[in-house]
Design a protein around this motif. Structure first.
Motif, short mmCIF file in Angstrom:
data_model
loop_
_atom_site.label_atom_id
_atom_site.label_comp_id
_atom_site.label_asym_id
_atom_site.label_seq_id
_atom_site.Cartn_x
_atom_site.Cartn_y
_atom_site.Cartn_z
N GLY A 1 0.92 -0.64 -0.08
CA GLY A 1 0.46 -0.24 0.50
C GLY A 1 0.77 1.62 -0.01
O GLY A 1 0.57 2.30 0.21
N ILE A 2 2.45 1.04 -0.41
CA ILE A 2 3.32 2.43 -0.69
C ILE A 2 3.35 2.58 -2.21
O ILE A 2 4.05 1.66 -2.51
CB ILE A 2 4.05 2.32 0.26
CG1 ILE A 2 3.74 1.80 1.36
CG2 ILE A 2 5.24 3.37 0.44
CD1 ILE A 2 5.27 1.47 2.92
N ASP A 3 2.72 3.71 -2.11
CA ASP A 3 3.13 3.80 -3.78
C ASP A 3 4.49 5.38 -4.14
O ASP A 3 4.11 5.63 -3.78
CB ASP A 3 2.17 4.95 -4.68
CG ASP A 3 2.20 4.47 -6.13
OD1 ASP A 3 3.30 4.62 -6.71
OD2 ASP A 3 0.79 5.98 -6.66
N MET A 4 4.91 4.08 -4.41
CA MET A 4 6.91 4.61 -4.33
C MET A 4 6.99 5.13 -5.19
O MET A 4 7.15 4.40 -6.00
CB MET A 4 8.07 3.82 -3.14
CG MET A 4 9.50 4.15 -3.57
SD MET A 4 10.27 2.92 -2.28
CE MET A 4 10.03 3.66 -1.04
N SER A 5 7.44 6.50 -5.78
CA SER A 5 8.25 6.52 -7.31
C SER A 5 9.54 6.99 -6.50
O SER A 5 9.80 7.46 -5.41
CB SER A 5 7.37 7.25 -7.49
OG SER A 5 7.48 8.64 -6.97
N LEU A 6 10.25 6.78 -7.92
CA LEU A 6 12.12 7.00 -7.60
C LEU A 6 12.44 8.35 -8.65
O LEU A 6 12.27 8.58 -9.69
CB LEU A 6 12.43 5.97 -8.17
CG LEU A 6 12.57 4.89 -6.91
CD1 LEU A 6 13.40 3.83 -7.67
CD2 LEU A 6 12.60 5.33 -5.34
N ASP A 7 12.97 9.32 -8.05
CA ASP A 7 14.19 10.69 -8.58
C ASP A 7 15.28 10.47 -8.43
O ASP A 7 15.58 10.32 -7.49
CB ASP A 7 13.54 11.85 -7.94
CG ASP A 7 14.02 13.01 -8.28
OD1 ASP A 7 14.48 13.13 -9.49
OD2 ASP A 7 13.51 14.01 -7.89
N VAL A 8 15.57 10.02 -10.02
CA VAL A 8 17.14 9.75 -10.04
C VAL A 8 17.61 10.27 -10.74
O VAL A 8 17.52 11.25 -11.53
CB VAL A 8 16.79 8.27 -11.21
CG1 VAL A 8 18.65 7.71 -11.85
CG2 VAL A 8 15.89 7.43 -10.85
N ARG A 9 18.76 11.00 -10.48
CA ARG A 9 19.46 12.41 -10.44
C ARG A 9 20.79 11.66 -10.64
O ARG A 9 21.18 11.11 -10.06
CB ARG A 9 19.01 13.31 -9.22
CG ARG A 9 18.12 13.50 -9.06
CD ARG A 9 17.28 14.31 -10.19
NE ARG A 9 16.25 15.24 -10.42
CZ ARG A 9 15.89 16.00 -9.52
NH1 ARG A 9 17.04 17.07 -9.49
NH2 ARG A 9 14.66 16.86 -9.39
N ASP A 10 21.92 12.40 -10.65
CA ASP A 10 22.87 12.69 -10.47
C ASP A 10 23.66 12.45 -8.64
O ASP A 10 22.50 12.83 -8.11
CB ASP A 10 24.23 13.90 -11.08
CG ASP A 10 24.38 14.39 -9.97
OD1 ASP A 10 24.65 14.70 -8.47
OD2 ASP A 10 23.45 15.48 -11.19
N THR A 11 25.09 11.61 -8.56
CA THR A 11 25.19 11.51 -6.90
C THR A 11 24.94 13.20 -6.36
O THR A 11 23.93 12.22 -5.28
CB THR A 11 25.91 10.69 -6.33
OG1 THR A 11 26.46 9.99 -7.40
CG2 THR A 11 26.57 10.35 -5.86
N ALA A 12 25.93 13.59 -6.52
CA ALA A 12 25.41 14.53 -5.84
C ALA A 12 24.36 15.40 -4.93
O ALA A 12 24.08 16.07 -4.24
CB ALA A 12 26.92 15.69 -6.05
N THR A 13 23.42 15.46 -6.98
CA THR A 13 22.26 15.97 -6.53
C THR A 13 21.21 15.62 -5.45
O THR A 13 21.00 16.50 -4.57
CB THR A 13 21.61 16.84 -8.20
OG1 THR A 13 22.39 16.64 -9.05
CG2 THR A 13 19.92 17.86 -7.96
N SER A 14 21.05 14.04 -5.47
CA SER A 14 20.29 13.40 -5.00
C SER A 14 20.77 14.03 -3.31
O SER A 14 19.72 13.48 -2.72
CB SER A 14 20.29 12.09 -5.32
OG SER A 14 21.59 11.06 -5.59
N ILE A 15 22.21 12.77 -3.11
CA ILE A 15 22.30 13.35 -1.68
C ILE A 15 21.76 15.22 -1.07
O ILE A 15 21.58 14.95 -0.12
CB ILE A 15 24.00 12.79 -1.56
CG1 ILE A 15 24.35 11.44 -1.83
CG2 ILE A 15 23.86 13.48 -0.05
CD1 ILE A 15 25.56 10.93 -2.04
N ALA A 16 22.42 16.04 -1.24
CA ALA A 16 21.80 17.15 -1.29
C ALA A 16 20.54 17.96 -0.88
O ALA A 16 19.84 18.31 -0.61
CB ALA A 16 22.27 18.80 -2.64
#
Length: 531
Positions: free
Chosen positions: A403-418
Motif C-alpha cells: 500500500g505504499i505507492d513509491m516512485s524514484l527521482d533519479v539524479r546524479d549522486t551529488a544532487t540526490s544527496i544534496a
C-alpha cells in the motif's frame, strides 16, 4: 591519563582509550568478509602481479589512471557528504591519525601522540614538526585548530559537535575541550575531520576552496572538470618522502559499460567498486585482476523521520517488514552479499538485530492501518550507480504490495544527496560504507546530531544510548553499549537496511602497493606503478 606513542612497539597507554576502537571495528569487517558467498577473507586481502611484489622496479614518471563510478561530492573534506569521497581525498590531505589497514588499530600520523584527561573531557595532541601545505603554509598547531574550526563552521558533518573549544597552546600542541567524554575522537580524526586543510587557502578562496583545494597530502591539485575528471600531481615536498607516482588522473563514469570498456582497452590502471554483474566479465581482462576488498558496506533506504510519512514509526516499521531482503541479495549482489537488518552483520561483536524485520507483507499492512494512513504516496531520491538499477524496481514493487505507492527521482549522486540533506525530502536509496570507529556510524546515521539522520529527528533512546558508548573506554563494556544501540534500532526503525554488499576492484598488474583496508575504502595514495 592515557598516551598514544608514535611507535607501535613503544609503551602502551594505561587505559587504551582509543587504540581498541578501530580494532573492534575491524572485527566486524574481517568477519563480514568471511560470510555470504564472497569467497572468504583469503581472497579479500590478496593482490596479484607486481601489486604484492617488493622487488618491482617503480616507474617514477608514471601517472596512475583511476576509473570511478562515484563522482566526488566535494574536494573540501568538511563539505562533502558521500562515503566514497575518502578514497580521493586521501591523495590531497594528510590526516591527524591513521589506522593499520589490517587490524584497524588507530595510529599516529600528523598527530604524533595524544592523550585524554582522566575525566575524558580534554584531549591533547602533539603535532608533527616540519610539515607544510602544498601552498607553503606551515602545518603547525594553529593550522590544525583553524582546519578543525573550518570543519565545524561548515556545519555539514557534525562529528566534532562535542568539541566546545580548541587552542594551540604551542606551535606543536593542540588542546580540544569537550562537553562530554568522546571515546571515538582518535578514530574520527583519521577520517574527514582529521584531513587538515590550508588555512591560507581557506581564507583566500573562501567558498571557492573546494574548486582549488590545498592540503598536505602526497599529491597536489592541478585541475578538475566537475562530474568528469580530476587531475593531481606529485607533491615533491611531502613530509613522508616524495611519492612514487608523477601524478594521478581520475575519470568519473556514469556508464558501467563504458568504464569496463576503458579498462579492457588499457585506458585505466584501477577501476574501483565494480558493478557486481560485471565481476565475472572483468576477470577476463588481460593485465588486470579482480580483488575483493573487505567491507561492511550495506545498501539501505535512508528515511527522514522529521517529515511525513516517515515521522510515524508504524510507517517506518511497515516499510521494513515489506522488504524481502533475500530478493535483494539474490538480484543486486548476485548472491554474493547477505541480508542486513542493521548496520553490522551477524558475525560482528556488535550484532543485535537477529530477524529484526522478517518479510511479512500482512504485518506491514496492519502497521499502516494502525498509522491511520493505509495508502501512502512517496517519492524517494536515488542516483545512477552500480546495482541501483536492480534495486529500484524491487523497492517500488515491494512497497506497492503493502500500500505504499513509491516512485524514484533519479539524479546524479551529488544532487540526490544534496536534495536529501536539505531536510525536505522523505527518503533516499544509497549505500553506507565503513567508518574508522563503529560509534561513528551509529552517531552519523541515527543520532539527532547525525549528518545522515536527515531531518535530525529523535528516535527513542538512541541519543542516550550513544552517549553511553561515547563515555565508555573499556573494550567489552563499549561493545555491549553498542549492541544496546543496535537493539534500539530494531524498535525505532530509523532507516531500512537491505543487504550487505561485497566490494570488488579491478587492479592492473603493474600496480604496486595495493592495500585493502578494513573500511572497504582503499587508501591508494601510496600506490605506485611498476615499469
Amino acid at each position: 591519563m592515557s598516551v598514544f606513542p608514535l611507535r607501535s612497539d613503544a609503551r602502551r597507554p594505561r587505559r587504551r582509550r582509543g587504540a581498541f576502537l578501530a580494532a573492534l571495528a575491524v572485527s566486524t569487517v574481517v568477519l563480514a568478509a568471511c560470510t555470504g558467498g564472497g569467497g572468504g577473507d583469503g581472497d579479500a586481502g590478496e593482490s596479484t602481479g607486481p601489486a604484492g611484489s617488493a622487488d618491482a622496479v617503480i616507474d617514477t614518471e608514471a601517472v596512475l589512471r583511476v576509473g570511478s563510478a562515484y563522482i566526488i561530492s566535494s574536494l573540501d573534506p568538511g563539505a562533502g557528504t558521500s562515503g566514497s569521497d575518502q578514497q580521493l581525498l586521501y591523495f590531497l590531505y594528510d590526516r591527524l591519525t591513521t589506522f593499520d589497514p589490517e587490524t584497524g588499530e588507530v595510529l599516529p600520523n600528523l598527530a604524533t601522540s595524544w592523550e585524554f584527561s582522566d575525566d575524558g573531557t580534554e584531549f591533547r595532541m602533539q603535532i608533527a614538526e616540519g610539515v607544510t601545505f602544498h601552498d607553503g603554509t606551515p602545518l603547525d598547531a594553529q593550522a590544525v585548530v583553524d582546519s578543525l574550526t573550518h570543519y565545524k563552521e561548515l556545519g555539514v558533518q557534525l562529528d566534532l559537535a562535542p568539541v566546545q573549544s580548541m587552542e594551540a597552546v604551542s606551535p606543536t600542541e593542540v588542546v580540544l575541550r569537550l562537553d562530554r567524554p568522546y571515546s571515538s575522537l582518535p578514530s574520527l580524526l583519521g577520517d574527514r575531520a582529521g584531513m587538515i586543510v590550508s588555512p591560507t587557502a581557506v581564507e583566500t578562496l573562501g567558498d571557492g576552496f573546494a574548486s582549488a583545494p590545498v592540503g598536505a597530502g602526497p599529491y597536489r591539485f592541478v585541475s578538475q572538470v566537475p562530474g568528469s575528471s580530476l587531475t593531481l600531481e606529485r607533491n615533491p615536498d611531502y613530509w613522508k618522502g616524495e611519492p612514487q607516482l608523477a601524478g594521478v588522473t581520475v575519470t568519473f563514469y556514469s556508464d558501467e559499460t563504458a568504464r569496463l570498456a576503458a579498462a579492457r582497452s588499457g585506458q585505466l590502471d584501477v577501476t574501483t567498486v565494480l558493478a557486481l554483474p560485471d565481476v565475472e566479465a572483468a576477470r577476463d581482462i588481460a593485465g588486470m585482476s579482480v580483488v575483493e576488498t573487505p567491507s561492511v558496506r550495506f545498501g539501505q533506504l535512508f528515511l527522514n523521520s522529521a517529515i511525513p510519512p516517515f515521522d510515524d514509526r508504524n510507517v517506518r516499521l511497515a516499510l521494513n517488514h515489506a522488504m524481502d531482503r533475500q530478493a535483494y541479495v539474490d538480484a543486486v549482489t548476485e548472491g554474493l552479499g547477505s541480508i542486513a537488518f542493521g548496520p553490522f552483520p551477524p558475525s560482528s561483536v556488535f550484532f543485535n538485530s537477529e530477524d529484526a524485520f522478517p518479510y511479512d507483507p500482512e504485518k506491514a499492512k496492519e502497521l499502516l492501518a494502525e498509522s491511520g494512513t493505509p495508502s501512502i504516496q512517496v517519492t524517494c531520491q536515488t542516483f545512477n550507480a552500480a546495482g541501483n538499477d536492480v534495486t529500484a524496481p524491487l523497492l517500488v514493487a515491494q512497497a506497492k504490495a503493502v500500500g505504499i505507492d513509491m516512485s524514484l527521482d533519479v539524479r546524479d549522486t551529488a544532487t540526490s544527496i544534496a536534495n536529501m540533506a536539505s531536510g525536505q525530502e522523505p527518503c533516499l536509496f544509497s549505500q553506507w560504507g565503513g567508518r574508522p570507529d563503529p560509534a561513528m556510524s551509529l552517531t552519523q546515521l541515527y543520532s539527532t546530531s547525525g549528518t545522515y539522520n536527515y531531518g535530525q529527528a529523535k528516535h527513542g533512546r538512541i541519543d542516550e544510548l550513544i552517549a553511553i558508548v561515547d563515555s565508555t573506554f573499556d573494550q567489552d563494556e563499549r561493545a555491549a553499549a553498542i549492541r544496546d544501540v543496535v537493539g534500539e534500532l530494531t524498535v525505532e526503525a530509523p532507516h531500512v537496511p537491505l543487504y550487505f554488499n561485497p566490494l570488488f576492484d579491478l587492479v592492473g598488474d603493474r600496480v604496486v602497493g595495493w592495500e585493502p583496508n578494513f573500511q572497504g575504502k582503499v587508501d591508494f595514495s601510496g600506490v605506485a606503478l611498476a615499469k
